[in-house]
Design a protein around this motif. Structure first.
Motif, PDB file in Angstrom:
ATOM      1  N   SER A   7       0.846  -1.197   0.000  1.00 29.95           N
ATOM      2  CA  SER A   7       0.000   0.000   0.000  1.00 29.95           C
ATOM      3  C   SER A   7       0.875   1.237   0.000  1.00 29.95           C
ATOM      4  O   SER A   7       2.016   1.206   0.493  1.00 29.95           O
ATOM      5  CB  SER A   7      -0.918   0.003   1.236  1.00 29.95           C
ATOM      6  OG  SER A   7      -0.146   0.062   2.428  1.00 29.95           O
ATOM      7  N   PRO A   8       0.411   2.335  -0.595  1.00 29.28           N
ATOM      8  CA  PRO A   8      -0.815   2.407  -1.394  1.00 29.28           C
ATOM      9  C   PRO A   8      -0.596   1.819  -2.779  1.00 29.28           C
ATOM     10  O   PRO A   8       0.525   1.472  -3.139  1.00 29.28           O
ATOM     11  CB  PRO A   8      -1.053   3.916  -1.455  1.00 29.28           C
ATOM     12  CG  PRO A   8       0.330   4.507  -1.460  1.00 29.28           C
ATOM     13  CD  PRO A   8       1.142   3.626  -0.548  1.00 29.28           C
ATOM     14  N   THR A   9      -1.646   1.730  -3.565  1.00 31.38           N
ATOM     15  CA  THR A   9      -1.520   1.252  -4.931  1.00 31.38           C
ATOM     16  C   THR A   9      -0.847   2.305  -5.797  1.00 31.38           C
ATOM     17  O   THR A   9      -0.002   1.992  -6.631  1.00 31.38           O
ATOM     18  CB  THR A   9      -2.911   0.921  -5.495  1.00 31.38           C
ATOM     19  OG1 THR A   9      -3.545  -0.007  -4.620  1.00 31.38           O
ATOM     20  CG2 THR A   9      -2.801   0.321  -6.886  1.00 31.38           C
ATOM     21  N   LEU A  21       6.261   3.801   1.460  1.00 28.17           N
ATOM     22  CA  LEU A  21       5.576   2.680   0.857  1.00 28.17           C
ATOM     23  C   LEU A  21       5.602   1.524   1.857  1.00 28.17           C
ATOM     24  O   LEU A  21       6.596   1.331   2.562  1.00 28.17           O
ATOM     25  CB  LEU A  21       6.266   2.248  -0.441  1.00 28.17           C
ATOM     26  CG  LEU A  21       6.189   3.174  -1.661  1.00 28.17           C
ATOM     27  CD1 LEU A  21       6.943   4.487  -1.456  1.00 28.17           C
ATOM     28  CD2 LEU A  21       6.698   2.451  -2.897  1.00 28.17           C
ATOM     29  N   ARG A  22       4.524   0.767   1.890  1.00 23.20           N
ATOM     30  CA  ARG A  22       4.405  -0.292   2.884  1.00 23.20           C
ATOM     31  C   ARG A  22       4.183  -1.656   2.249  1.00 23.20           C
ATOM     32  O   ARG A  22       3.602  -1.768   1.167  1.00 23.20           O
ATOM     33  CB  ARG A  22       3.273   0.027   3.864  1.00 23.20           C
ATOM     34  CG  ARG A  22       3.550   1.273   4.683  1.00 23.20           C
ATOM     35  CD  ARG A  22       2.432   1.632   5.630  1.00 23.20           C
ATOM     36  NE  ARG A  22       2.796   2.794   6.444  1.00 23.20           N
ATOM     37  CZ  ARG A  22       2.666   4.051   6.059  1.00 23.20           C
ATOM     38  NH1 ARG A  22       2.161   4.332   4.867  1.00 23.20           N
ATOM     39  NH2 ARG A  22       3.041   5.033   6.855  1.00 23.20           N
ATOM     40  N   PHE A 106       6.030 -11.950  -5.123  1.00 26.73           N
ATOM     41  CA  PHE A 106       5.888 -10.509  -5.252  1.00 26.73           C
ATOM     42  C   PHE A 106       4.474 -10.023  -4.947  1.00 26.73           C
ATOM     43  O   PHE A 106       3.488 -10.724  -5.185  1.00 26.73           O
ATOM     44  CB  PHE A 106       6.259 -10.062  -6.666  1.00 26.73           C
ATOM     45  CG  PHE A 106       7.737 -10.043  -6.914  1.00 26.73           C
ATOM     46  CD1 PHE A 106       8.417 -11.200  -7.218  1.00 26.73           C
ATOM     47  CD2 PHE A 106       8.454  -8.852  -6.829  1.00 26.73           C
ATOM     48  CE1 PHE A 106       9.798 -11.184  -7.428  1.00 26.73           C
ATOM     49  CE2 PHE A 106       9.824  -8.821  -7.050  1.00 26.73           C
ATOM     50  CZ  PHE A 106      10.490  -9.994  -7.348  1.00 26.73           C
ATOM     51  N   GLY A 107       4.414  -8.794  -4.454  1.00 23.00           N
ATOM     52  CA  GLY A 107       3.159  -8.090  -4.305  1.00 23.00           C
ATOM     53  C   GLY A 107       2.788  -7.381  -5.592  1.00 23.00           C
ATOM     54  O   GLY A 107       3.528  -7.449  -6.581  1.00 23.00           O
ATOM     55  N   PRO A 108       1.654  -6.672  -5.589  1.00 24.28           N
ATOM     56  CA  PRO A 108       1.164  -6.014  -6.808  1.00 24.28           C
ATOM     57  C   PRO A 108       1.903  -4.733  -7.146  1.00 24.28           C
ATOM     58  O   PRO A 108       1.787  -4.230  -8.265  1.00 24.28           O
ATOM     59  CB  PRO A 108      -0.299  -5.736  -6.483  1.00 24.28           C
ATOM     60  CG  PRO A 108      -0.333  -5.624  -4.998  1.00 24.28           C
ATOM     61  CD  PRO A 108       0.697  -6.567  -4.480  1.00 24.28           C
ATOM     62  N   GLY A 109       2.657  -4.194  -6.189  1.00 27.52           N
ATOM     63  CA  GLY A 109       3.438  -2.994  -6.469  1.00 27.52           C
ATOM     64  C   GLY A 109       2.742  -1.705  -6.067  1.00 27.52           C
ATOM     65  O   GLY A 109       1.524  -1.650  -5.900  1.00 27.52           O
TER      66      GLY A 109
END
Lengths: 115, 115
Positions: A7-9, A21-22, A106-109
């Motif tokens: 988060s955030p997107t 950024l988290r 991986f996360g969505p970024g």
């Protein structure tokens, strides 16, 4: 099972500001990695945290820093933002240094735009 | 210094046929290799990996081959499906070299499956 979340997107900042950024890793993962994908460039390694400690960092200036919390979530801070910091920032997690292979998921970024 | 190279920026394959994506590396310390699939503005999705002690790993339609003497690996997708259209990244790590678990990525190959 929940994957890596970020988060955030999207995040829009102006030059000179700070961005935070988290990232939350997959449950049970202790290692968190940060990568940058700038437009037209590949994925570049930024930082690696394991068990709360910074283990390695890529070829980025000290303006890029972060930390890992006791629950293994992580924060990436970018100070004194410059236009070229605009990029997709990706977080990945793995089981940590005890893992025999170390697959990173991986996360969505977070898309950071610096105006 | 590009330690992981994907020399084909793009590849088009007919649906149902075999897709072969190639990757070369230069760092002999790399001992773990991964393939990721990525859509624009999203995080990479882990597909398949291979340790340097193996020369082949198979998972469903995906097979990765490793030729250590040639420092070359390839990803085979059989049969190719329209949903396979994406950018594919090869990545490598020196997992047993403590402190070097970071992934080094290739520049990616855009795979397009033609219906």
């Amino acid at each position: 099972e929940a994957g890596v979340t970020q988060s955030p997107t999207h995040l829009i900042k102006t030059r000179g500001q700070q961005a935070t950024l988290r990232c939350s890793p997959i449950s049970g993962h202790t290692s968190v990695y940060w990568y940058q994908q700038a437009l037209g460039l590949g994925l570049q390694f930024l930082l690696w945290y394991d068990e709360g400690e910074e283990r390695n960092r890529g070829n980025f200036p000290p303006r890029f820093s972060g930390r890992q919390f006791p629950n293994y979530s992580s924060e990436l801070n970018v100070n004194a933002l410059e236009l070229e910091d605009s990029a997709l920032y990706l977080c990945a997690s793995s089981l940590g240094t005890g893992d025999l292979e170390g697959t990173q998921y991986f996360g969505p970024g977070t898309r950071l735009t610096v105006l | 210094d590009q330690q992981v190279k994907q020399n084909s920026p793009s590849l088009s394959v007919q649906e149902g046929r075999i897709s072969i994506l190639n990757c070369d590396y230069t760092n002999s310390m790399f001992d773990y290799f991964l393939w990721y699939k990525k859509y624009p503005a999203e995080g990479p999705t882990f597909l398949i990996s291979i340790s340097s002690i193996k020369d082949k790993n198979e998972d469903g339609r995906f097979t990765v081959f490793l030729n250590k003497s040639a420092k070359h690996l390839s990803l085979h997708i059989v049969p190719s499906q329209p949903g396979d259209s994406a950018v594919y990244f090869c990545a490598a790590s020196a997992h047993w070299d403590f402190g070097n678990e970071k992934l080094t990525f290739g520049t990616g190959t855009r795979l397009t499956i033609i219906p």
